[in-house]
Design a protein around this motif. Structure first.
Motif, short mmCIF file in Angstrom:
data_model
loop_
_atom_site.label_atom_id
_atom_site.label_comp_id
_atom_site.label_asym_id
_atom_site.label_seq_id
_atom_site.Cartn_x
_atom_site.Cartn_y
_atom_site.Cartn_z
N THR B 130 56.26 -35.23 54.40
CA THR B 130 54.75 -35.42 53.35
C THR B 130 55.88 -37.11 53.12
N PRO B 131 54.37 -38.23 53.53
CA PRO B 131 54.52 -39.74 52.95
C PRO B 131 55.61 -39.75 51.67
N THR B 132 56.80 -40.90 51.65
CA THR B 132 57.00 -40.87 50.49
C THR B 132 58.38 -41.88 51.00
N TRP B 133 58.64 -42.87 49.72
CA TRP B 133 59.99 -43.53 50.23
C TRP B 133 61.12 -43.36 49.10
N GLY B 134 62.36 -43.46 49.77
CA GLY B 134 63.65 -43.62 48.60
C GLY B 134 64.37 -44.11 48.57
N PHE B 135 65.51 -43.98 47.69
CA PHE B 135 67.16 -44.35 48.35
C PHE B 135 68.06 -43.36 47.81
N CYS B 136 69.34 -43.32 47.82
CA CYS B 136 69.88 -42.49 47.80
C CYS B 136 71.12 -43.90 47.32
N VAL B 137 71.51 -42.95 46.18
CA VAL B 137 73.17 -43.49 45.82
C VAL B 137 74.21 -42.40 45.27
N LEU C 367 56.78 -24.34 57.43
CA LEU C 367 55.75 -23.84 55.89
C LEU C 367 55.53 -25.18 55.47
N GLY C 368 55.59 -26.46 56.10
CA GLY C 368 54.91 -26.79 55.28
C GLY C 368 53.23 -27.94 55.17
N PRO C 369 53.10 -27.36 56.30
CA PRO C 369 51.24 -27.35 56.70
C PRO C 369 50.61 -26.69 55.58
N LEU C 370 51.93 -25.16 55.28
CA LEU C 370 51.27 -23.63 54.69
C LEU C 370 51.48 -24.30 53.88
N GLY C 371 52.01 -24.93 53.01
CA GLY C 371 52.04 -24.84 51.29
C GLY C 371 53.30 -24.50 50.83
N LEU C 372 53.93 -23.90 51.78
CA LEU C 372 55.12 -23.46 51.18
C LEU C 372 56.74 -23.72 51.68
N TYR C 373 56.57 -25.20 51.67
CA TYR C 373 57.62 -25.87 51.97
C TYR C 373 58.04 -27.40 51.24
N PRO C 374 59.09 -27.13 50.01
CA PRO C 374 59.31 -28.37 49.31
C PRO C 374 59.00 -29.61 50.12
N THR C 375 58.59 -30.64 49.53
CA THR C 375 58.63 -31.61 50.38
C THR C 375 59.81 -32.03 50.69
N THR C 376 60.06 -32.76 49.58
CA THR C 376 61.66 -33.62 50.07
C THR C 376 62.61 -32.85 50.03
N SER C 377 63.66 -32.76 50.86
CA SER C 377 64.14 -31.64 50.87
C SER C 377 65.83 -32.56 51.01
N THR C 378 66.28 -32.03 49.27
CA THR C 378 67.35 -32.61 48.88
C THR C 378 68.18 -31.20 49.38
N LEU C 415 59.15 -9.02 48.23
CA LEU C 415 58.68 -9.65 49.77
C LEU C 415 57.35 -9.14 49.51
N LEU C 416 56.56 -8.82 48.98
CA LEU C 416 55.94 -8.73 48.85
C LEU C 416 54.30 -9.84 49.27
N PRO C 417 54.64 -10.27 47.87
CA PRO C 417 53.39 -11.11 47.36
C PRO C 417 54.56 -12.08 48.94
N ILE C 418 55.29 -13.22 49.29
CA ILE C 418 55.88 -13.53 50.75
C ILE C 418 55.15 -12.66 51.50
N LEU C 419 54.65 -11.29 52.60
CA LEU C 419 53.93 -11.42 53.95
C LEU C 419 52.96 -11.40 53.34
N SER C 420 52.52 -10.93 52.14
CA SER C 420 50.91 -10.92 52.16
C SER C 420 50.75 -12.64 52.00
N ALA C 421 51.43 -13.85 52.02
CA ALA C 421 51.15 -15.30 52.25
C ALA C 421 50.54 -15.78 53.55
N LEU C 422 52.82 -15.10 54.01
CA LEU C 422 52.80 -15.27 55.63
C LEU C 422 51.12 -14.35 56.39
N GLU C 423 51.01 -13.31 55.45
CA GLU C 423 50.08 -13.25 56.60
C GLU C 423 48.79 -13.68 56.45
#
Lengths: 435, 435, 435
Positions: B130-137, C367-378, C415-423
């Motif tokens: 996902t296009p973004t920018w950021g800093f970690c501190v 999952l990203g392209p499927l809209g299921l992955y958080p965009t920032t992986s903290t 799990l059913l909603p997850i399986l539906s989305a995956l399907e």
């Protein structure tokens, strides 16, 4: 095979046999074995005695020369015997070479065996495959020997002859066989080992008089070389026919019961043994195959892999008197021998009775018309038929009697009258024979 | 493969490699990865470096644009740098888009990442897709930033290029392969992740100089996209050849050992790992596949299902310094790295040695003629041969070395001299090769 | 089948049905059964009522003569009724023969049943297959009877007629069937047994209005003879089609939940029941098949071996009011009935949803392209997708939904909603249908 037949109380009789056989000088080979087998043959008509020449090869082993001992003693030079195999045949190392020497105390000590931790015990020592000579004494005796010199005499022969074993096959209506193997090579010790031959003999006498479905093969061998030799002669037959087997050893004391499984466990012999032990004795020790130590080492070896396990009283290696002169006629008792006989006979009875049953139609049977259902179904009456119905529920052609009884948590023997009644009434029939 | 060869003490050396590689700005792609792989190639001659163009498709994934960072900083308008990736490359969010902006404190805060619970730690944050920018501190640094406005500069390129990975195949005499996979995409962190590449490199150097039965495939990839890409290129080959594999990660601290099984467990890699851990370390934590978190997610995915597991020191997600600037060169120690090397090398040694043996004839072997049996069988002497006979008892063609050793409760390595002697004397032969 | 549909709150309604049906004099056969089935048919349109003539044979059982009671009472010779089935139809032993006698107190006592341990309870007693007559009274009533003589009247008919049962098949899109079996032979008792017919009726009404993949077969039978008869008529069909079934009994009190497995356990019905109980109730008692006691005795019998188990509230034989007049409309509660309905409906919903899925390609999905992955992986964000990825990890075509959910320790419904989305997103597809 009928359960709890007359002549059950054979403990005293077995103990007398052990006493009779106790003084004989046995070893891997020689006249002591022959005398022992002749005694057994007197009790077990039909026992065949086989002689196998020294030098015979079997799976990498060689039948050794035959050893016969006339006498063995150590005396002072004035003729006072300080060690004498006539007083206890454990005093001479088994398979000692003949000697007639005068030695000093130092040299004698190099040929003496004793047990510092057990000052009154004479140890049991053999040297079958390395030429040597030696004497075994208690620590107390050793301390009192004096300074020497000593006249050492082992008047023995060690020369080509033969290995001797006994075999009795009791034919049943089926070709499926049960192997009972015991050993006759140990000199004056009682639990390990005259209890095994005694219990095996008593089982053989009982079997000889019983109606038998299975065929029984009883062998009385010298340990290790005897069973290896026997395997080498009968391997294919045994692999094809033996459905269960037991090494009968350490069967005479009154302290506990023990179980050593077959190599991978779970054979019919294992299942039968565990079922009987769980239901017929108050407690037993369950060992692993790593704790083995007798002829199951041969019967269960890869390549043989017979379904053979052991049910014992105090297992070899585990009791303080093991392989010493303290393993004597006081350690082994009539009730100890009787306990082994009872448990092993129960194992054989269970084998005889073992089968798979299957219902003749779906649904719980209508027990009423069969005379098995209480006529008035009050709140508690259902419990009276629950057991019958539990039996029927597992008459599915898959569970054999042992598995069925284990499944419902009851003694297999208690279920036999129920199964008979069910069979007579046509509720169940026997599935093709268990192998 | 010889056990405990010279050059075992590689802990210091590995720690030096980690130190050398620590400052490099790595990410999924870019020159940091190339510099890292060039360093590894200097230690592992023959390492092939592959470039895969951005946009390449693999199992639904796309190789992203290449990211290269020249500098990233935040300064006050009078030019005082308050955040600077030159001091720690965790300060910039991985894959940040290039920016050159003046922002107020509120806007800056919306692009800052810190950890309230760990006030001195800089977190590790990326945003690959996902296009973004950021800093970690650190929280402390954040509190001292001042009110702004701020000049924000991320001098980076994010444009079509390639993904870079390294691969070394060390051919053995067998086509059966072992996969060792580690990842090279993490910037300045030590346990997760420079320990993995360091230990994998040391294993590769050891393997390169060893006689090998098995073929070894070492891959140095960016995590996730790298292993997916690699799978997509080699899936059929890997499914056909790989008999065991490990993801090498979190291999550097000195606190504990950890094990994550393959998806269903029970593969050769799992059995080998558990055997080695049980016998060679004092304690370890056994996780489930639900605790996974690295490239076994790809290798073990349904459809790939390679026999791959992980043996680690402190597992990702479980230690407080994980994915922060505290995961540094003091957390990872020479002895921590050495411990991972030792355990994984033992796994490979066990794989090399693993085989099935079977006896050449039934019966326990006559150890005497083989020079293995004590000549005088006193009461305790049998214990001396028990171990040999336990080995023989499970040389049945079914148990492999790992299963045999587990069965008798001993370390497989301790049994190898026994198996060699048995093999030399003809008691056992090797069964057809383990796959 | 949609989960948590409107009309869920059926506890009050079921309790009203139980109250309506409570006074009817039911037995194995007769007009009480017909009246009961007519009431059920009013709630379950399409219920077919079958009449099977007395004397019909089924797996060794015979349909008995039909029993109809007009009245049964004991009176003093001056006409004071001291026992009267009009006050409670448990007062007469089921299937009592008609009598009109004057007896002394001793003779009366021989035909009386009471429970010394429960002085206020009238026991439930029947004598279906042995001709007799009798009365059931509380201990208190018995003590107050007086010395007699007594006029005993059982105005009943016991003569050829028919056995009556009800059957409703709700066709689904699949030929796979689910069997729900309950019994309608018990007179005025509530938990055992009007709760079963009430809950089965409510399930039938819910199923009738739901979209169904599976076909449902609901049967309302007299216990034992009814299910045996039913099996005898439909065995091959049931064996071929039934994928899961439940005996619905003891479904009405509010104390606990209970589970009795099928004969060998592990069927789809067992797995579904255990999964639902583990996730949807706070606690339950897990019995063994040895604790069985209703029509699973027939359905699970060897030769039938249908995948049928039981999910109950307080199991028969285990609660003090069992088979007495104390098992009444206060023991069974709306919420008790509702709990059974909810659990069994969840079982059916899980069956409807049960399937096997398999991934369409190796590797974890992007999952990203499927809209299921958080965009920032903290640091913590990975936890948010872990669950999705755990589901995917076991979409291997082998795990069905129940096994998948058990594997990852979550409720299948979650799990059913997850399986539906995956399907929907093409990550997984359904494997060939579960049987």
């Amino acid at each position: 095979v009928a359960r709890r037949t007359a002549g059950d109380d054979v403990g005293q009789e077995m103990h007398r046999w052990v006493s009779d056989l106790f003084p004989i000088t046995r070893s891997l080979t020689g006249d002591g074995v022959r005398t022992t087998l002749a005694y057994v043959a007197g009790l077990l008509p039909g026992l065949e005695v086989h002689e196998v020449p020294s030098g015979t090869q079997a799976f990498g082993w060689t039948v050794p020369d035959e050893w016969n001992l006339r006498s063995a003693y150590v005396e002072t030079l004035d003729g006072a015997r300080v060690i004498d195999s006539a007083t206890n045949n454990l005093h001479v190392v088994g398979y000692s070479q003949p000697v007639d020497l005068v030695v000093d105390r130092g040299e004698l000590d190099r040929h003496l065996h004793s047990l510092p931790g057990q000052p009154t015990a004479i140890p049991y020592v053999t040297s079958y495959y390395t030429p040597t000579w030696g004497f075994c004494v208690s620590e107390e005796q050793r301390a009192a020997l004096g300074g020497g010199p000593f006249h050492v005499v082992i008047d023995a022969t060690l020369e080509p002859g033969s290995l001797t074993y006994g075999e009795l096959v009791l034919q049943g209506s089926s070709e499926d066989e049960v192997l009972l193997s015991t050993y006759v090579c140990h000199p004056s010790m009682a639990n390990n080992e005259l209890s095994g031959p005694a219990v095996t003999t008593a089982l053989g006498r009982w079997l000889a008089g019983a109606e038998r479905r299975l065929t029984y093969r009883l062998v009385f061998l010298p340990e290790t070389i005897g069973s290896i030799l026997y395997l080498s002669r009968h391997l294919e037959h045994l692999k094809r026919r033996v459905v269960a087997g037991w090494v009968v050893t350490c069967a005479g004391d009154d302290r506990t019961y023990s179980y050593v499984p077959s190599r991978l466990g779970g054979t019919l012999a294992d299942r039968v043994s565990l079922h009987v032990l769980q239901h017929e004795v108050s407690a037993f020790t369950r060992y692993t195959f790593l704790d083995r130590g007798s002829d199951e080492r041969q019967y269960c070896s890869p390549g043989a892999d017979l379904p053979v396990c052991s049910v014992m009283r105090s297992k070899y290696h585990t009791y303080p008197e093991y392989h010493t002169s303290l393993d004597d006629l006081s350690l082994v008792t009539p009730s100890g021998l009787q306990g082994s006989f009872d448990v092993l006979r129960s194992c054989l009875e269970l084998l005889e009775a073992n089968a798979r049953w299957q219902v003749t139609q779906p649904g719980e049977p209508a027990l009423g018309p069969l005379g098995l259902y209480p006529t008035t179904s009050t709140k508690d009456a259902a419990a009276a038929v629950r057991r019958i119905l539990n039996v029927v529920a597992y008459c599915d052609g898959d569970h054999d009697l042992v598995a069925l009884a284990d499944r419902i948590g009851e003694s297999a023997f208690d279920l036999l009258p129920i199964l008979s009644a069910l069979e007579e009434s046509g509720v169940v029939v026997r599935a093709p024979q268990e192998r």
